[in-house]
Design an enzyme around this catalytic site. Structure first.
Site, PDB file in Angstrom:
ATOM      1  N   GLU A 186      37.542  41.207  36.294  1.00 14.23           N
ATOM      2  CA  GLU A 186      36.222  41.772  36.559  1.00 14.23           C
ATOM      3  C   GLU A 186      35.376  41.682  35.285  1.00 14.23           C
ATOM      4  O   GLU A 186      35.917  41.523  34.183  1.00 14.23           O
ATOM      5  CB  GLU A 186      36.349  43.239  36.969  1.00 14.23           C
ATOM      6  CG  GLU A 186      37.078  43.451  38.281  1.00 14.23           C
ATOM      7  CD  GLU A 186      36.398  42.725  39.427  1.00 14.23           C
ATOM      8  OE1 GLU A 186      35.238  43.031  39.741  1.00 14.23           O
ATOM      9  OE2 GLU A 186      37.032  41.839  40.011  1.00 14.23           O
TER      10      GLU A 186
ATOM     11  N   ARG B 136      19.365  35.557  36.853  1.00 18.65           N
ATOM     12  CA  ARG B 136      18.502  36.304  35.927  1.00 18.65           C
ATOM     13  C   ARG B 136      18.446  35.624  34.569  1.00 18.65           C
ATOM     14  O   ARG B 136      18.039  36.212  33.579  1.00 18.65           O
ATOM     15  CB  ARG B 136      18.944  37.762  35.826  1.00 18.65           C
ATOM     16  CG  ARG B 136      20.367  37.959  35.387  1.00 18.65           C
ATOM     17  CD  ARG B 136      20.726  39.431  35.360  1.00 18.65           C
ATOM     18  NE  ARG B 136      22.117  39.603  34.973  1.00 18.65           N
ATOM     19  CZ  ARG B 136      22.757  40.743  34.983  1.00 18.65           C
ATOM     20  NH1 ARG B 136      22.149  41.843  35.398  1.00 18.65           N
ATOM     21  NH2 ARG B 136      24.015  40.826  34.609  1.00 18.65           N
ATOM     22  N   ARG B 137      18.972  34.392  34.497  1.00 18.65           N
ATOM     23  CA  ARG B 137      18.819  33.559  33.288  1.00 18.65           C
ATOM     24  C   ARG B 137      18.870  32.100  33.724  1.00 18.65           C
ATOM     25  O   ARG B 137      19.210  31.805  34.881  1.00 18.65           O
ATOM     26  CB  ARG B 137      19.891  33.872  32.251  1.00 18.65           C
ATOM     27  CG  ARG B 137      21.310  33.636  32.716  1.00 18.65           C
ATOM     28  CD  ARG B 137      22.305  34.215  31.714  1.00 18.65           C
ATOM     29  NE  ARG B 137      23.645  34.284  32.248  1.00 18.65           N
ATOM     30  CZ  ARG B 137      24.548  33.311  32.166  1.00 18.65           C
ATOM     31  NH1 ARG B 137      24.216  32.170  31.593  1.00 18.65           N
ATOM     32  NH2 ARG B 137      25.756  33.454  32.671  1.00 18.65           N
TER      33      ARG B 137
ATOM     34  N   LYS C 254      40.276  48.049  46.741  1.00 13.25           N
ATOM     35  CA  LYS C 254      40.775  47.169  47.803  1.00 13.25           C
ATOM     36  C   LYS C 254      41.630  47.918  48.810  1.00 13.25           C
ATOM     37  O   LYS C 254      41.528  47.668  50.019  1.00 13.25           O
ATOM     38  CB  LYS C 254      41.563  46.014  47.166  1.00 13.25           C
ATOM     39  CG  LYS C 254      40.659  45.046  46.412  1.00 13.25           C
ATOM     40  CD  LYS C 254      41.459  44.117  45.526  1.00 13.25           C
ATOM     41  CE  LYS C 254      40.566  43.064  44.878  1.00 13.25           C
ATOM     42  NZ  LYS C 254      41.245  42.324  43.813  1.00 13.25           N
TER      43      LYS C 254
ATOM     44  N   LYS D  66      33.949  44.227  46.280  1.00 13.74           N
ATOM     45  CA  LYS D  66      34.781  45.322  46.827  1.00 13.74           C
ATOM     46  C   LYS D  66      34.316  46.693  46.377  1.00 13.74           C
ATOM     47  O   LYS D  66      34.509  47.680  47.080  1.00 13.74           O
ATOM     48  CB  LYS D  66      36.250  45.116  46.482  1.00 13.74           C
ATOM     49  CG  LYS D  66      36.561  44.915  45.034  1.00 13.74           C
ATOM     50  CD  LYS D  66      36.702  43.453  44.728  1.00 13.74           C
ATOM     51  CE  LYS D  66      36.729  43.196  43.247  1.00 13.74           C
ATOM     52  NZ  LYS D  66      37.247  41.871  42.926  1.00 13.74           N
TER      53      LYS D  66
ATOM     54  N   VAL E 114      38.999  41.490  49.434  1.00  7.26           N
ATOM     55  CA  VAL E 114      40.415  41.858  49.260  1.00  7.26           C
ATOM     56  C   VAL E 114      41.258  40.585  49.291  1.00  7.26           C
ATOM     57  O   VAL E 114      41.146  39.777  50.218  1.00  7.26           O
ATOM     58  CB  VAL E 114      40.899  42.806  50.381  1.00  7.26           C
ATOM     59  CG1 VAL E 114      42.363  43.189  50.159  1.00  7.26           C
ATOM     60  CG2 VAL E 114      40.036  44.051  50.465  1.00  7.26           C
TER      61      VAL E 114
ATOM     62  N   GLY F 265      38.762  33.266  34.851  1.00  8.92           N
ATOM     63  CA  GLY F 265      37.785  33.790  35.816  1.00  8.92           C
ATOM     64  C   GLY F 265      38.379  34.774  36.810  1.00  8.92           C
ATOM     65  O   GLY F 265      37.770  35.068  37.838  1.00  8.92           O
TER      66      GLY F 265
HETATM   67  P1  NDP Z   1      30.516  37.078  37.373  1.00 10.21           P
HETATM   68  O1  NDP Z   1      30.230  38.108  36.344  1.00 10.21           O
HETATM   69  O2  NDP Z   1      31.155  35.804  36.966  1.00 10.21           O
HETATM   70  O3  NDP Z   1      29.180  36.694  38.152  1.00 10.21           O
HETATM   71  C1  NDP Z   1      28.218  37.607  38.556  1.00 10.21           C
HETATM   72  C2  NDP Z   1      26.883  36.910  38.398  1.00 10.21           C
HETATM   73  O4  NDP Z   1      25.887  37.732  39.014  1.00 10.21           O
HETATM   74  C3  NDP Z   1      26.506  36.721  36.931  1.00 10.21           C
HETATM   75  O5  NDP Z   1      26.103  35.400  36.710  1.00 10.21           O
HETATM   76  C4  NDP Z   1      25.357  37.701  36.730  1.00 10.21           C
HETATM   77  O6  NDP Z   1      24.357  37.254  35.855  1.00 10.21           O
HETATM   78  C5  NDP Z   1      24.774  37.742  38.154  1.00 10.21           C
HETATM   79  N1  NDP Z   1      23.963  38.928  38.367  1.00 10.21           N
HETATM   80  C6  NDP Z   1      24.321  40.219  38.193  1.00 10.21           C
HETATM   81  N2  NDP Z   1      23.292  41.034  38.511  1.00 10.21           N
HETATM   82  C7  NDP Z   1      22.265  40.223  38.882  1.00 10.21           C
HETATM   83  C8  NDP Z   1      20.929  40.452  39.292  1.00 10.21           C
HETATM   84  N3  NDP Z   1      20.453  41.690  39.409  1.00 10.21           N
HETATM   85  N4  NDP Z   1      20.158  39.390  39.607  1.00 10.21           N
HETATM   86  C9  NDP Z   1      20.631  38.135  39.507  1.00 10.21           C
HETATM   87  N5  NDP Z   1      21.910  37.848  39.095  1.00 10.21           N
HETATM   88  C10 NDP Z   1      22.698  38.883  38.803  1.00 10.21           C
HETATM   89  O7  NDP Z   1      31.368  37.797  38.497  1.00 10.21           O
HETATM   90  P2  NDP Z   1      32.284  37.099  39.603  1.00 10.21           P
HETATM   91  O8  NDP Z   1      31.615  35.925  40.151  1.00 10.21           O
HETATM   92  O9  NDP Z   1      33.662  36.999  39.078  1.00 10.21           O
HETATM   93  O10 NDP Z   1      32.324  38.281  40.694  1.00 10.21           O
HETATM   94  C11 NDP Z   1      31.255  38.490  41.570  1.00 10.21           C
HETATM   95  C12 NDP Z   1      31.684  39.494  42.623  1.00 10.21           C
HETATM   96  O11 NDP Z   1      32.819  38.979  43.324  1.00 10.21           O
HETATM   97  C13 NDP Z   1      32.155  40.829  42.062  1.00 10.21           C
HETATM   98  O12 NDP Z   1      31.840  41.843  42.960  1.00 10.21           O
HETATM   99  C14 NDP Z   1      33.671  40.662  41.960  1.00 10.21           C
HETATM  100  O13 NDP Z   1      34.358  41.892  41.996  1.00 10.21           O
HETATM  101  C15 NDP Z   1      33.919  39.852  43.196  1.00 10.21           C
HETATM  102  N6  NDP Z   1      35.133  39.055  43.211  1.00 10.21           N
HETATM  103  C16 NDP Z   1      35.454  38.246  42.148  1.00 10.21           C
HETATM  104  C17 NDP Z   1      36.572  37.451  42.202  1.00 10.21           C
HETATM  105  C18 NDP Z   1      36.975  36.561  41.086  1.00 10.21           C
HETATM  106  O14 NDP Z   1      38.056  35.967  41.168  1.00 10.21           O
HETATM  107  N7  NDP Z   1      36.193  36.423  40.043  1.00 10.21           N
HETATM  108  C19 NDP Z   1      37.443  37.462  43.378  1.00 10.21           C
HETATM  109  C20 NDP Z   1      37.016  38.331  44.444  1.00 10.21           C
HETATM  110  C21 NDP Z   1      35.908  39.092  44.342  1.00 10.21           C
HETATM  111  P3  NDP Z   1      24.614  37.071  34.279  1.00 10.21           P
HETATM  112  O15 NDP Z   1      25.403  35.789  34.183  1.00 10.21           O
HETATM  113  O16 NDP Z   1      23.254  36.967  33.741  1.00 10.21           O
HETATM  114  O17 NDP Z   1      25.395  38.267  33.837  1.00 10.21           O
HETATM  115  N1  HSE Z   2      39.480  40.944  39.293  1.00  9.57           N
HETATM  116  C1  HSE Z   2      40.001  40.720  40.605  1.00  9.57           C
HETATM  117  C2  HSE Z   2      41.453  40.360  40.516  1.00  9.57           C
HETATM  118  C3  HSE Z   2      39.236  39.634  41.288  1.00  9.57           C
HETATM  119  O1  HSE Z   2      41.909  40.025  39.411  1.00  9.57           O
HETATM  120  O2  HSE Z   2      42.159  40.447  41.515  1.00  9.57           O
HETATM  121  C4  HSE Z   2      39.653  39.434  42.732  1.00  9.57           C
HETATM  122  O3  HSE Z   2      39.237  40.519  43.518  1.00  9.57           O
END
Ligand code: NDP
Ligand code: HSE
Length: 399
Positions: A185, A43-44, A200, A100, A127, A182
């Site tokens: 959440e 979205r950017r 989870k 999750k 998880v 990273g």
């Molecule tokens: P981030 O915030 O880093 O990334 C999410 C991305 O999705 C962002 O770039 C955001 O855009 C984009 N986004 C959100 N809504 C939209 C939309 N409607 N259209 C297009 N793009 C969109 O999160 P993570 O990558 O850390 O996490 C992603 C998922 O994975 C979450 O559900 C998280 O709980 C899960 N997860 C994360 C882990 C981790 O270690 N980080 C581990 C396990 C699970 P923008 O940049 O513009 O905000």
């Molecule tokens: N925020 C979550 C954590 C990402 O720290 O465990 C992995 O699900």
């Protein structure tokens, strides 16, 4: 050739794009054919990304492209993520997710929608980050009646607790580090208040016991009240403090599911799990206790689990049935943990208050508080044993 579209280019989405590209030959060999990356929904702008030519802003481009076989949803949340997941499944595309929150709230209906459309909905990364746990629990332990699951399920909070006790960092500084790496959440209150662990443990309980357990049914306590004093006291007494999600099957078939920090004896494997690592112990009536361990958060560990699901779908082909399924939940399925007996750690709000009968203190206790252990009893009995004394913190001991 199978084609993937990634929804979201954040920590996990960028990791998935990287791993799919870097490891493409090995992934193709193990999947029975090549896997291409068709689109990334953003979205950017990401002008410096090597994948910028794959980026689109309109989900309907992905939805309407019959060449896209698998949609990877890594946007997070339950709004657009749920809408796009449903539309992808209805369009006959399998969906893989790390989300999750969405699985914990709507797993049952999304699994049913996938089944009805003859596609898969997989969520190994939801998880334990990179730890294989969903597939082992649903397939490798399928012969068992699962009796108990206890897990360190959040990388951010385990990292914070470790950096506070071993690195001497403040809570705020340790959280900042976890965010920079990273792990956290988008809204880190989900991590530190235990909400992420709640989601989870709901997924693991739903999978293990076959019926949806909803986050609203799970009593949840995070780590915000745990101080360095509590950690030092626990260490002096031979314990470590860890945030656990637990799901226990009762004799009447109902479940006790809760999230709280615990004191864990230092000799137990869970006590040695540090930094971003997670670990999950599962007790089955045939296998006994097994443990799963690995990095619980972060870009590439999580991408590893996501891409494994993609590979699994490609290898099994379109004729394969969804690997995972569970039924609707019920209001009376989950029973409060209050009746569950355990030893207790108590830190009194008033340092000068007299100790209750049965309290056990420790030599070399740190200064700056009054804390003790109470013998095994239920939460109700503990309340009575404490009389009118106000507690600053009460934690269970995992024996
Ligand atoms: P981030 O915030 O880093 O990334 C999410 C991305 O999705 C962002 O770039 C955001 O855009 C984009 N986004 C959100 N809504 C939209 C939309 N409607 N259209 C297009 N793009 C969109 O999160 P993570 O990558 O850390 O996490 C992603 C998922 O994975 C979450 O559900 C998280 O709980 C899960 N997860 C994360 C882990 C981790 O270690 N980080 C581990 C396990 C699970 P923008 O940049 O513009 O905000
Ligand atoms: N925020 C979550 C954590 C990402 O720290 O465990 C992995 O699900």
């Amino acid at each position: 050739m199978a084609n993937v579209a990634i929804l979201g280019y954040g920590v996990v989405g960028s990791g998935v794009a990287e791993v799919l590209t870097e490891n493409r030959e090995g992934i193709a060999r193990r999947s029975g054919g090549p896997i291409g990356l068709s689109y990334i929904l953003v979205r950017r702008d990401f002008p410096d990304s090597p994948f910028r030519d794959k980026m689109v802003r309109d989900f309907s481009v992905i939805e309407n492209d019959p060449g896209v076989d698998i949609v990877v949803e890594v946007m997070g949340g339950v709004g657009a993520a749920k809408d796009y997941t449903e539309r992808a499944l209805r369009a006959g595309k399998s969906v893989v997710t790390a989300n999750k929150e969405l699985v914990a709230e709507h797993g049952c209906e999304l699994l049913e929608l996938a089944r009805a459309n003859g596609v898969s909905y997989l969520f190994e990364a939801s998880v334990g980050g990179g730890i294989p746990i969903i597939r082992p629990l649903s397939q490798c332990l399928a012969a068992n009646e699962i009796e108990a699951i206890s897990g360190i399920l959040n990388g951010t909070t385990n990292y914070i607790l470790t950096r506070m006790s071993k690195g001497g960092l403040s809570f705020a500084d340790a959280l900042k580090e976890a965010q920079e790496k990273g792990y956290a959440e988008a809204d880190p209150t989900a991590d530190i208040q235990g909400i992420d662990v709640c989601r989870k443990i709901c997924i693991l309980a739903s999978l293990a016991f076959g019926r949806q357990v909803y986050p609203r049914q799970v009593a949840t306590q995070g780590i915000t009240e745990v101080t360095l004093f509590d950690q030092r006291w626990a260490e002096a007494a031979g314990f470590r403090i860890k945030l656990l999600g637990r799901a226990l099957r009762r004799e009447d078939g109902r479940l006790t599911v809760y999230v709280a920090p615990h004191l864990i004896p230092a000799s137990e494997p869970l006590a040695g799990v540090e930094d971003v690592f997670n670990a999950i112990t599962v007790r089955g009536n045939a296998v006994g206790e097994v443990m799963f361990y690995g990095q619980g958060a972060g870009k590439r560990p999580t991408a590893s689990a996501v891409v494994a699901d993609v590979s699994d779908i490609v290898r099994r082909g379109k004729s394969a049935r969804p690997a995972v399924q569970w039924g609707e939940g019920a209001e009376d399925l989950v029973v409060s943990a209050d009746g569950l007996e355990s030893r207790w750690y108590v830190r009194l709000a008033d340092e000068d208050a007299c100790l209750p009968e049965g309290a056990v203190t420790v030599e070399d206790a740190p200064e700056g508080g009054s804390a003790f252990l109470m013998p095994a009893m239920s939460a109700e009995d503990l309340k009575a044993a404490l009389g009118g004394r106000a507690a600053g913190l009460v934690l269970r001991v995992l024996d």
